[in-house]
Design a protein around this motif. Structure first.
Motif, PDB file in Angstrom:
ATOM      1  N   GLY A 574      25.912  -5.045  36.653  1.00  0.00           N
ATOM      2  CA  GLY A 574      25.694  -5.739  35.508  1.00  0.00           C
ATOM      3  C   GLY A 574      24.470  -5.587  34.808  1.00  0.00           C
ATOM      4  O   GLY A 574      24.406  -5.754  33.564  1.00  0.00           O
ATOM      5  N   MET A 575      23.242  -5.363  35.715  1.00  0.00           N
ATOM      6  CA  MET A 575      22.092  -5.258  35.116  1.00  0.00           C
ATOM      7  C   MET A 575      22.082  -3.845  34.498  1.00  0.00           C
ATOM      8  O   MET A 575      21.309  -3.710  33.053  1.00  0.00           O
ATOM      9  N   LEU A 576      22.579  -3.040  34.905  1.00  0.00           N
ATOM     10  CA  LEU A 576      22.560  -1.722  34.045  1.00  0.00           C
ATOM     11  C   LEU A 576      23.246  -1.686  32.903  1.00  0.00           C
ATOM     12  O   LEU A 576      22.974  -0.921  31.887  1.00  0.00           O
ATOM     13  N   LYS A 577      24.555  -2.644  32.798  1.00  0.00           N
ATOM     14  CA  LYS A 577      25.179  -2.664  31.528  1.00  0.00           C
ATOM     15  C   LYS A 577      24.310  -3.235  30.523  1.00  0.00           C
ATOM     16  O   LYS A 577      24.636  -2.905  29.125  1.00  0.00           O
ATOM     17  N   LEU A 578      23.601  -3.984  30.846  1.00  0.00           N
ATOM     18  CA  LEU A 578      22.297  -4.729  29.897  1.00  0.00           C
ATOM     19  C   LEU A 578      21.463  -3.566  29.296  1.00  0.00           C
ATOM     20  O   LEU A 578      20.555  -4.272  28.891  1.00  0.00           O
ATOM     21  N   GLY A 579      21.445  -2.253  30.180  1.00  0.00           N
ATOM     22  CA  GLY A 579      20.200  -1.408  29.678  1.00  0.00           C
ATOM     23  C   GLY A 579      19.174  -1.553  30.532  1.00  0.00           C
ATOM     24  O   GLY A 579      18.266  -0.808  30.334  1.00  0.00           O
ATOM     25  N   ALA A 580      19.257  -1.989  31.796  1.00  0.00           N
ATOM     26  CA  ALA A 580      18.380  -1.933  32.767  1.00  0.00           C
ATOM     27  C   ALA A 580      18.063  -0.611  33.341  1.00  0.00           C
ATOM     28  O   ALA A 580      18.997   0.075  33.682  1.00  0.00           O
ATOM     29  N   THR A 581      16.644  -0.296  33.401  1.00  0.00           N
ATOM     30  CA  THR A 581      16.147   0.929  34.118  1.00  0.00           C
ATOM     31  C   THR A 581      15.453   0.822  35.370  1.00  0.00           C
ATOM     32  O   THR A 581      15.332   1.731  36.133  1.00  0.00           O
ATOM     33  N   THR A 582      15.219  -0.427  35.641  1.00  0.00           N
ATOM     34  CA  THR A 582      14.681  -0.902  36.747  1.00  0.00           C
ATOM     35  C   THR A 582      15.357  -2.164  37.139  1.00  0.00           C
ATOM     36  O   THR A 582      15.876  -2.882  36.085  1.00  0.00           O
ATOM     37  N   PHE A 583      15.486  -2.688  38.370  1.00  0.00           N
ATOM     38  CA  PHE A 583      16.094  -3.850  38.656  1.00  0.00           C
ATOM     39  C   PHE A 583      15.133  -5.332  38.624  1.00  0.00           C
ATOM     40  O   PHE A 583      14.101  -5.193  38.985  1.00  0.00           O
ATOM     41  N   TRP A 584      15.796  -6.310  38.244  1.00  0.00           N
ATOM     42  CA  TRP A 584      15.081  -7.514  37.774  1.00  0.00           C
ATOM     43  C   TRP A 584      14.716  -8.643  38.754  1.00  0.00           C
ATOM     44  O   TRP A 584      15.412  -8.606  39.829  1.00  0.00           O
ATOM     45  N   GLU A 585      13.887  -9.543  38.507  1.00  0.00           N
ATOM     46  CA  GLU A 585      13.474 -10.810  39.348  1.00  0.00           C
ATOM     47  C   GLU A 585      14.758 -11.547  39.338  1.00  0.00           C
ATOM     48  O   GLU A 585      14.928 -12.363  40.631  1.00  0.00           O
ATOM     49  N   GLN A 586      15.621 -11.756  38.523  1.00  0.00           N
ATOM     50  CA  GLN A 586      16.552 -12.620  38.451  1.00  0.00           C
ATOM     51  C   GLN A 586      17.761 -11.879  37.448  1.00  0.00           C
ATOM     52  O   GLN A 586      17.420 -11.758  36.442  1.00  0.00           O
ATOM     53  N   TYR A 587      18.672 -12.174  37.801  1.00  0.00           N
ATOM     54  CA  TYR A 587      19.998 -11.925  36.995  1.00  0.00           C
ATOM     55  C   TYR A 587      21.064 -12.892  37.084  1.00  0.00           C
ATOM     56  O   TYR A 587      21.642 -13.168  38.006  1.00  0.00           O
ATOM     57  N   ASP A 588      21.385 -13.582  36.059  1.00  0.00           N
ATOM     58  CA  ASP A 588      22.521 -14.547  36.135  1.00  0.00           C
ATOM     59  C   ASP A 588      23.749 -13.889  34.998  1.00  0.00           C
ATOM     60  O   ASP A 588      23.483 -13.893  33.793  1.00  0.00           O
ATOM     61  N   PRO A 589      24.685 -13.469  35.399  1.00  0.00           N
ATOM     62  CA  PRO A 589      25.723 -12.997  34.551  1.00  0.00           C
ATOM     63  C   PRO A 589      26.094 -13.764  33.340  1.00  0.00           C
ATOM     64  O   PRO A 589      26.726 -13.434  32.416  1.00  0.00           O
ATOM     65  N   THR A 590      25.998 -14.934  33.503  1.00  0.00           N
ATOM     66  CA  THR A 590      26.300 -15.598  32.594  1.00  0.00           C
ATOM     67  C   THR A 590      25.444 -16.117  31.390  1.00  0.00           C
ATOM     68  O   THR A 590      25.855 -16.735  30.371  1.00  0.00           O
ATOM     69  N   GLN A 591      24.389 -15.613  31.481  1.00  0.00           N
ATOM     70  CA  GLN A 591      23.033 -15.513  30.343  1.00  0.00           C
ATOM     71  C   GLN A 591      23.519 -14.631  29.642  1.00  0.00           C
ATOM     72  O   GLN A 591      23.804 -13.402  29.758  1.00  0.00           O
ATOM     73  N   LYS A 592      23.199 -14.963  28.158  1.00  0.00           N
ATOM     74  CA  LYS A 592      23.393 -13.929  27.183  1.00  0.00           C
ATOM     75  C   LYS A 592      22.104 -13.910  26.083  1.00  0.00           C
ATOM     76  O   LYS A 592      21.517 -14.622  26.182  1.00  0.00           O
ATOM     77  N   GLY A 593      22.256 -12.930  25.383  1.00  0.00           N
ATOM     78  CA  GLY A 593      20.975 -12.838  24.448  1.00  0.00           C
ATOM     79  C   GLY A 593      19.519 -12.838  24.967  1.00  0.00           C
ATOM     80  O   GLY A 593      19.427 -12.310  26.101  1.00  0.00           O
ATOM     81  N   ALA A 611      10.341  -5.642  43.108  1.00  0.00           N
ATOM     82  CA  ALA A 611      10.557  -4.954  44.240  1.00  0.00           C
ATOM     83  C   ALA A 611      11.886  -5.566  44.943  1.00  0.00           C
ATOM     84  O   ALA A 611      12.598  -4.687  45.405  1.00  0.00           O
ATOM     85  N   TRP A 612      12.173  -7.008  45.045  1.00  0.00           N
ATOM     86  CA  TRP A 612      13.286  -7.393  45.656  1.00  0.00           C
ATOM     87  C   TRP A 612      14.839  -6.982  45.113  1.00  0.00           C
ATOM     88  O   TRP A 612      15.671  -7.176  45.556  1.00  0.00           O
ATOM     89  N   GLY A 613      14.671  -6.465  43.760  1.00  0.00           N
ATOM     90  CA  GLY A 613      15.929  -5.940  43.172  1.00  0.00           C
ATOM     91  C   GLY A 613      16.221  -4.886  43.835  1.00  0.00           C
ATOM     92  O   GLY A 613      17.366  -4.218  43.297  1.00  0.00           O
ATOM     93  N   ALA A 614      15.471  -4.106  44.648  1.00  0.00           N
ATOM     94  CA  ALA A 614      16.120  -2.738  45.148  1.00  0.00           C
ATOM     95  C   ALA A 614      16.571  -2.869  46.401  1.00  0.00           C
ATOM     96  O   ALA A 614      16.957  -1.789  47.139  1.00  0.00           O
ATOM     97  N   SER A 615      17.475  -3.977  47.003  1.00  0.00           N
ATOM     98  CA  SER A 615      17.970  -3.968  48.210  1.00  0.00           C
ATOM     99  C   SER A 615      19.086  -3.175  48.513  1.00  0.00           C
ATOM    100  O   SER A 615      19.254  -2.934  49.566  1.00  0.00           O
ATOM    101  N   PRO A 616      19.754  -2.590  47.412  1.00  0.00           N
ATOM    102  CA  PRO A 616      20.877  -1.689  47.765  1.00  0.00           C
ATOM    103  C   PRO A 616      20.394  -0.414  48.556  1.00  0.00           C
ATOM    104  O   PRO A 616      21.064   0.163  49.575  1.00  0.00           O
TER     105      PRO A 616
END
Length: 720
Positions: A574-593, A611-616
């Motif tokens: 979901g973060m990648l779909k929003l154009g992320a090139t690194t992973f975020w501190e927080q991501y709520d799929p319901t948030q827009k704009g 850093a904590w976004g890299a858990s995969p």
């Protein structure tokens, strides 16, 4: 030292092998780490304003004695290099001046070097043929010696010596105080130039020093950095910026004094100025990627690669939280970084530096980072470090500070023996709206219990039977209290808190998932937690990668790899779909704009490289490749592959002395390990075959096979 190796089984005389020992700069354990952390963490700025940490800062000891006892077969000349003012004593006799060389005769000697340095860490470098500065030297910050009126030196001493610490400064000119991360030029992928402005896009999140080229004239330059384009274009709300005043009749280049995180840079300059171009010096930690993962799912491959890049950016002098905003060492963030690191870099020095820097020195006046749970993560990190590396040196050095920190915790228990938040304590747990921190929170008690168990294990390693028994008993008593107070047969779960000793009716995921992968639940309790908590849509969802880490780990522990794989694809994808090139501190799929960038009541407060976004990295290595140590330092390890819906996967997991490689599809596995003793455990619908090893049936389609280093195994089986 001259080592003699006498080999049997050969009638000819064996050669004598001369192996000169390696010299390195040494210092008191933790001092360099604390000094370096102070320097790094106080580089943060908030829109150009100095923004220091808000917890207690410690410092290095300014006066240090270095000592080494040795015996020489032959006379020897040594070189001496020192950071600070110093004197040298040989066998108690003070040398004249501050010698940089010294001749030492045959026989037994004690060499002492006393160093004072208020600005930097007292450090020494000594190199001779056999005498070198290394971890065998003893150090003290107070020698507790005196000379009486007759000139006699005291014959009793209360001096406590510690073994020296070091990193990788291995030449006399490589001064520890001059360390900085390496840089290399990097260039924008695209640019938008307008009248007296330039917008650069570097293509992905990056970190370093912006460089302005060909500046000329008089006026001001304003530079606005952004992890997103929106942030860089917001002169009033971007988190970081630089402002310059230029007065030059000739063209000049200007490199910013402080490194910044950005993808986009918005540069604006006065009309009386001109600018030719701009680029950057990319700043990075020179760690080597040793782990790998690749599979049949292209989205998972992209997620793994972006996670690896995210962790690398946040691996600097220490493991930090995020590269844009804080750039501080937070214990909870670092704890997850250590685990990811074991499956990507296996860079032990960065882990050690971070652990030392977080602990600081006595006296203990607050929790680490002021956060109760972060104190407990610090204890857990030491247990994991030993399990993955097999190196107990850090335990030997830190155990006294572990005890004083635990004494601080024990002194703050309530009448029921639980830890509650007292004035000055931050009970964090997670960023979650409406999460109560009142009373004794069950999540904190579980971490406290695990920390006591860690203390007991460390005491056993150091042969301290008294401490081991004490901490073991404290942990057992606390664990019993936790389940008697918090476990609810009604909810089939641990409730969130107890207020005045009475449990509440609130149930969430935090305590339950930790109890699960700590191994505190019975088989039936595990299934109850899985059904009534983890897979229950009525339980509040977790919206941070920070706690997604633990939620997905607990589900993997329950064998839900197929479900977890989809969660990884949905959440990180979901973060990648929003154009992320690194992973975020927080991501709520319901948030827009614009809301996707907002946090802390600031439009661009959210870190988009955390850093904590890299858990995969960790999840895919430990629970899909299924590789983990079961004895310290991978001397023994377990491989339990789980495709989790993938058609095939392959990867390497680094170990202290090599790596473990696995390829797995639905009918074939390949295993190759360069160190340790392993066991491959798997299920097969039909009898598996392997010519290189002996497969043992454990019943119910379960099998295991011993893995010996240096053998390439091929196993033919049927996964379904």
């Amino acid at each position: 030292m001259i080592l003699l190796f006498l080999l049997s089984g050969n009638s000819k005389a064996q050669n004598i092998v001369n192996k000169e020992p390696k010299a390195t700069w040494i210092w008191y354990p933790g001092d360099y780490e604390i000094w370096l952390a102070n320097r790094m963490q106080n580089r943060r700025t908030d829109r150009g304003t100095f923004f220091p940490i808000f917890w207690k800062m410690d410092s290095h000891y300014p006066l240090m004695e270095f000592q080494k006892a040795f015996y020489l077969e032959n006379p020897e000349k040594i070189q001496i290099a020192v950071e600070g003012q110093y004197n040298v004593k040989l066998d108690g006799k003070l040398a004249e001046g501050s010698p940089t060389e010294m001749n030492i005769g045959k026989g037994s000697h004690i060499l002492s070097i006393k160093v004072f340095n208020q600005a930097n860490v007292p450090s020494i470098f000594v190199k001779g043929k056999t005498i070198v500065s290394d971890s065998s030297w003893l150090l003290t910050f107070e020698d507790k010696e005196w000379i009486d009126a007759s000139g006699k030196v005291s014959d009793k001493s209360g001096t406590v010596y510690m073994k020296a610490d070091y990193w990788n400064f291995d030449t006399p000119t490589e001064l520890p105080s001059q360390f900085h991360l390496p840089t290399k030029p990097a260039y924008a992928k695209s640019r938008e130039e307008k009248n007296h402005s330039l917008l650069l896009d570097f293509g992905k999140e990056t970190f370093g020093f912006l460089k302005l080229c060909g500046l000329k004239g008089s006026g001001k330059v304003n530079i606005y950095y952004g992890e997103s384009k929106e942030e860089a274009l917001s002169a009033d709300s971007c988190e970081t910026l630089d402002r310059l005043s230029i007065h030059s009749n000739t063209k000049l280049d200007s490199v910013m004094k402080l490194s910044k995180a950005f993808r986009y840079v918005n540069i604006r300059w006065d009309k009386n100025l001109s600018l030719d171009s701009a680029n950057m010096l990319y700043e990075y930690s020179n760690v080597k990627q040793r782990g790998s993962f690749r599979c049949s799912d292209t989205l998972i491959n992209k997620i793994w690669n972006v996670a690896a890049y995210t962790l690398h950016l946040n691996t600097r002098e220490f493991f930090i939280d995020g590269i844009k905003r804080d750039r501080w060492i937070w214990s909870g963030d670092a704890y997850q970084s250590y685990l990811m690191n074991y499956y990507l870099f296996f860079d032990s020095p960065t882990v050690e530096r971070t652990i030392f820097a977080l602990r600081g020195k006595d006296p203990v006046t607050s929790h680490i980072n002021t956060i109760m749970d972060y104190t407990f993560y610090w204890f857990l990190s030491i247990h994991d470090f030993y399990q993955y590396t097999g190196n107990k040196r850090i335990i030997e050095q830190l155990y006294p500070r572990m005890k004083t920190l635990m004494d601080f915790c024990l002194s703050r228990r309530d009448k029921n023996g639980f830890m509650e938040g007292l004035p000055g304590d931050w009970i964090f747990i997670d960023w979650a709206d409406g999460l109560s921190k009142k009373g004794a929170v069950s999540f904190e008690q579980l971490l406290f219990c695990r920390s006591l168990e860690t203390m007991a294990n460390c005491a056993k390693l150091l042969n301290d039977a008294v401490d081991a028994e004490m901490y073991s008993q404290l942990a057992a008593t606390l664990k019993q209290k936790i389940f008697s107070v918090y476990w609810s047969p009604k909810y089939h779960a641990l409730v969130h808190s107890a207020i005045d000793g009475q449990p509440t009716d609130v149930v969430n995921k935090y305590a339950n998932m930790f109890a699960l992968f700590f191994g505190y639940l019975s088989p039936q309790e595990k299934q109850d937690v899985k059904k009534y908590v983890l897979l229950n849509n009525k339980i509040p969802k977790i919206t941070t990668p920070y706690m997604q880490f633990y939620e997905l780990e607990s589900l993997c522990d329950l064998g839900e790899q197929k479900y977890v794989l989809q969660q990884i694809k949905d959440y990180w994808g979901g973060m990648l779909k929003l154009g992320a090139t690194t992973f975020w501190e927080q991501y709520d799929p319901t948030q827009k704009g614009a809301a996707i960038y907002s946090m802390y009541a600031r439009p661009f407060g959210k870190s988009l490289c955390h850093a904590w976004g890299a858990s995969p990295i960790y999840l895919l290595g430990k629970y899909y490749l299924g590789i983990k140590p079961i004895a310290p330092g991978y001397s023994k390890y377990l491989i339990q592959p789980s495709l989790g819906g993938l058609k095939w996967m392959e990867g390497t997991v680094p170990t202290p002395k090599g790596q473990i490689y696995l390829y797995c599809n639905e009918t074939e596995m390949k295993v190759d390990a360069s160190d340790g003793e392993g066991v491959l455990e798997f299920t097969s619908k039909k009898k598996p075959i392997c010519q290189e090893g002996k497969i043992i049936s454990k019943g119910n389609n379960n099998y295991e096979m011993e893995i010996v280093k240096g053998v390439n195994y091929k196993v033919f089986y049927q996964s379904r």
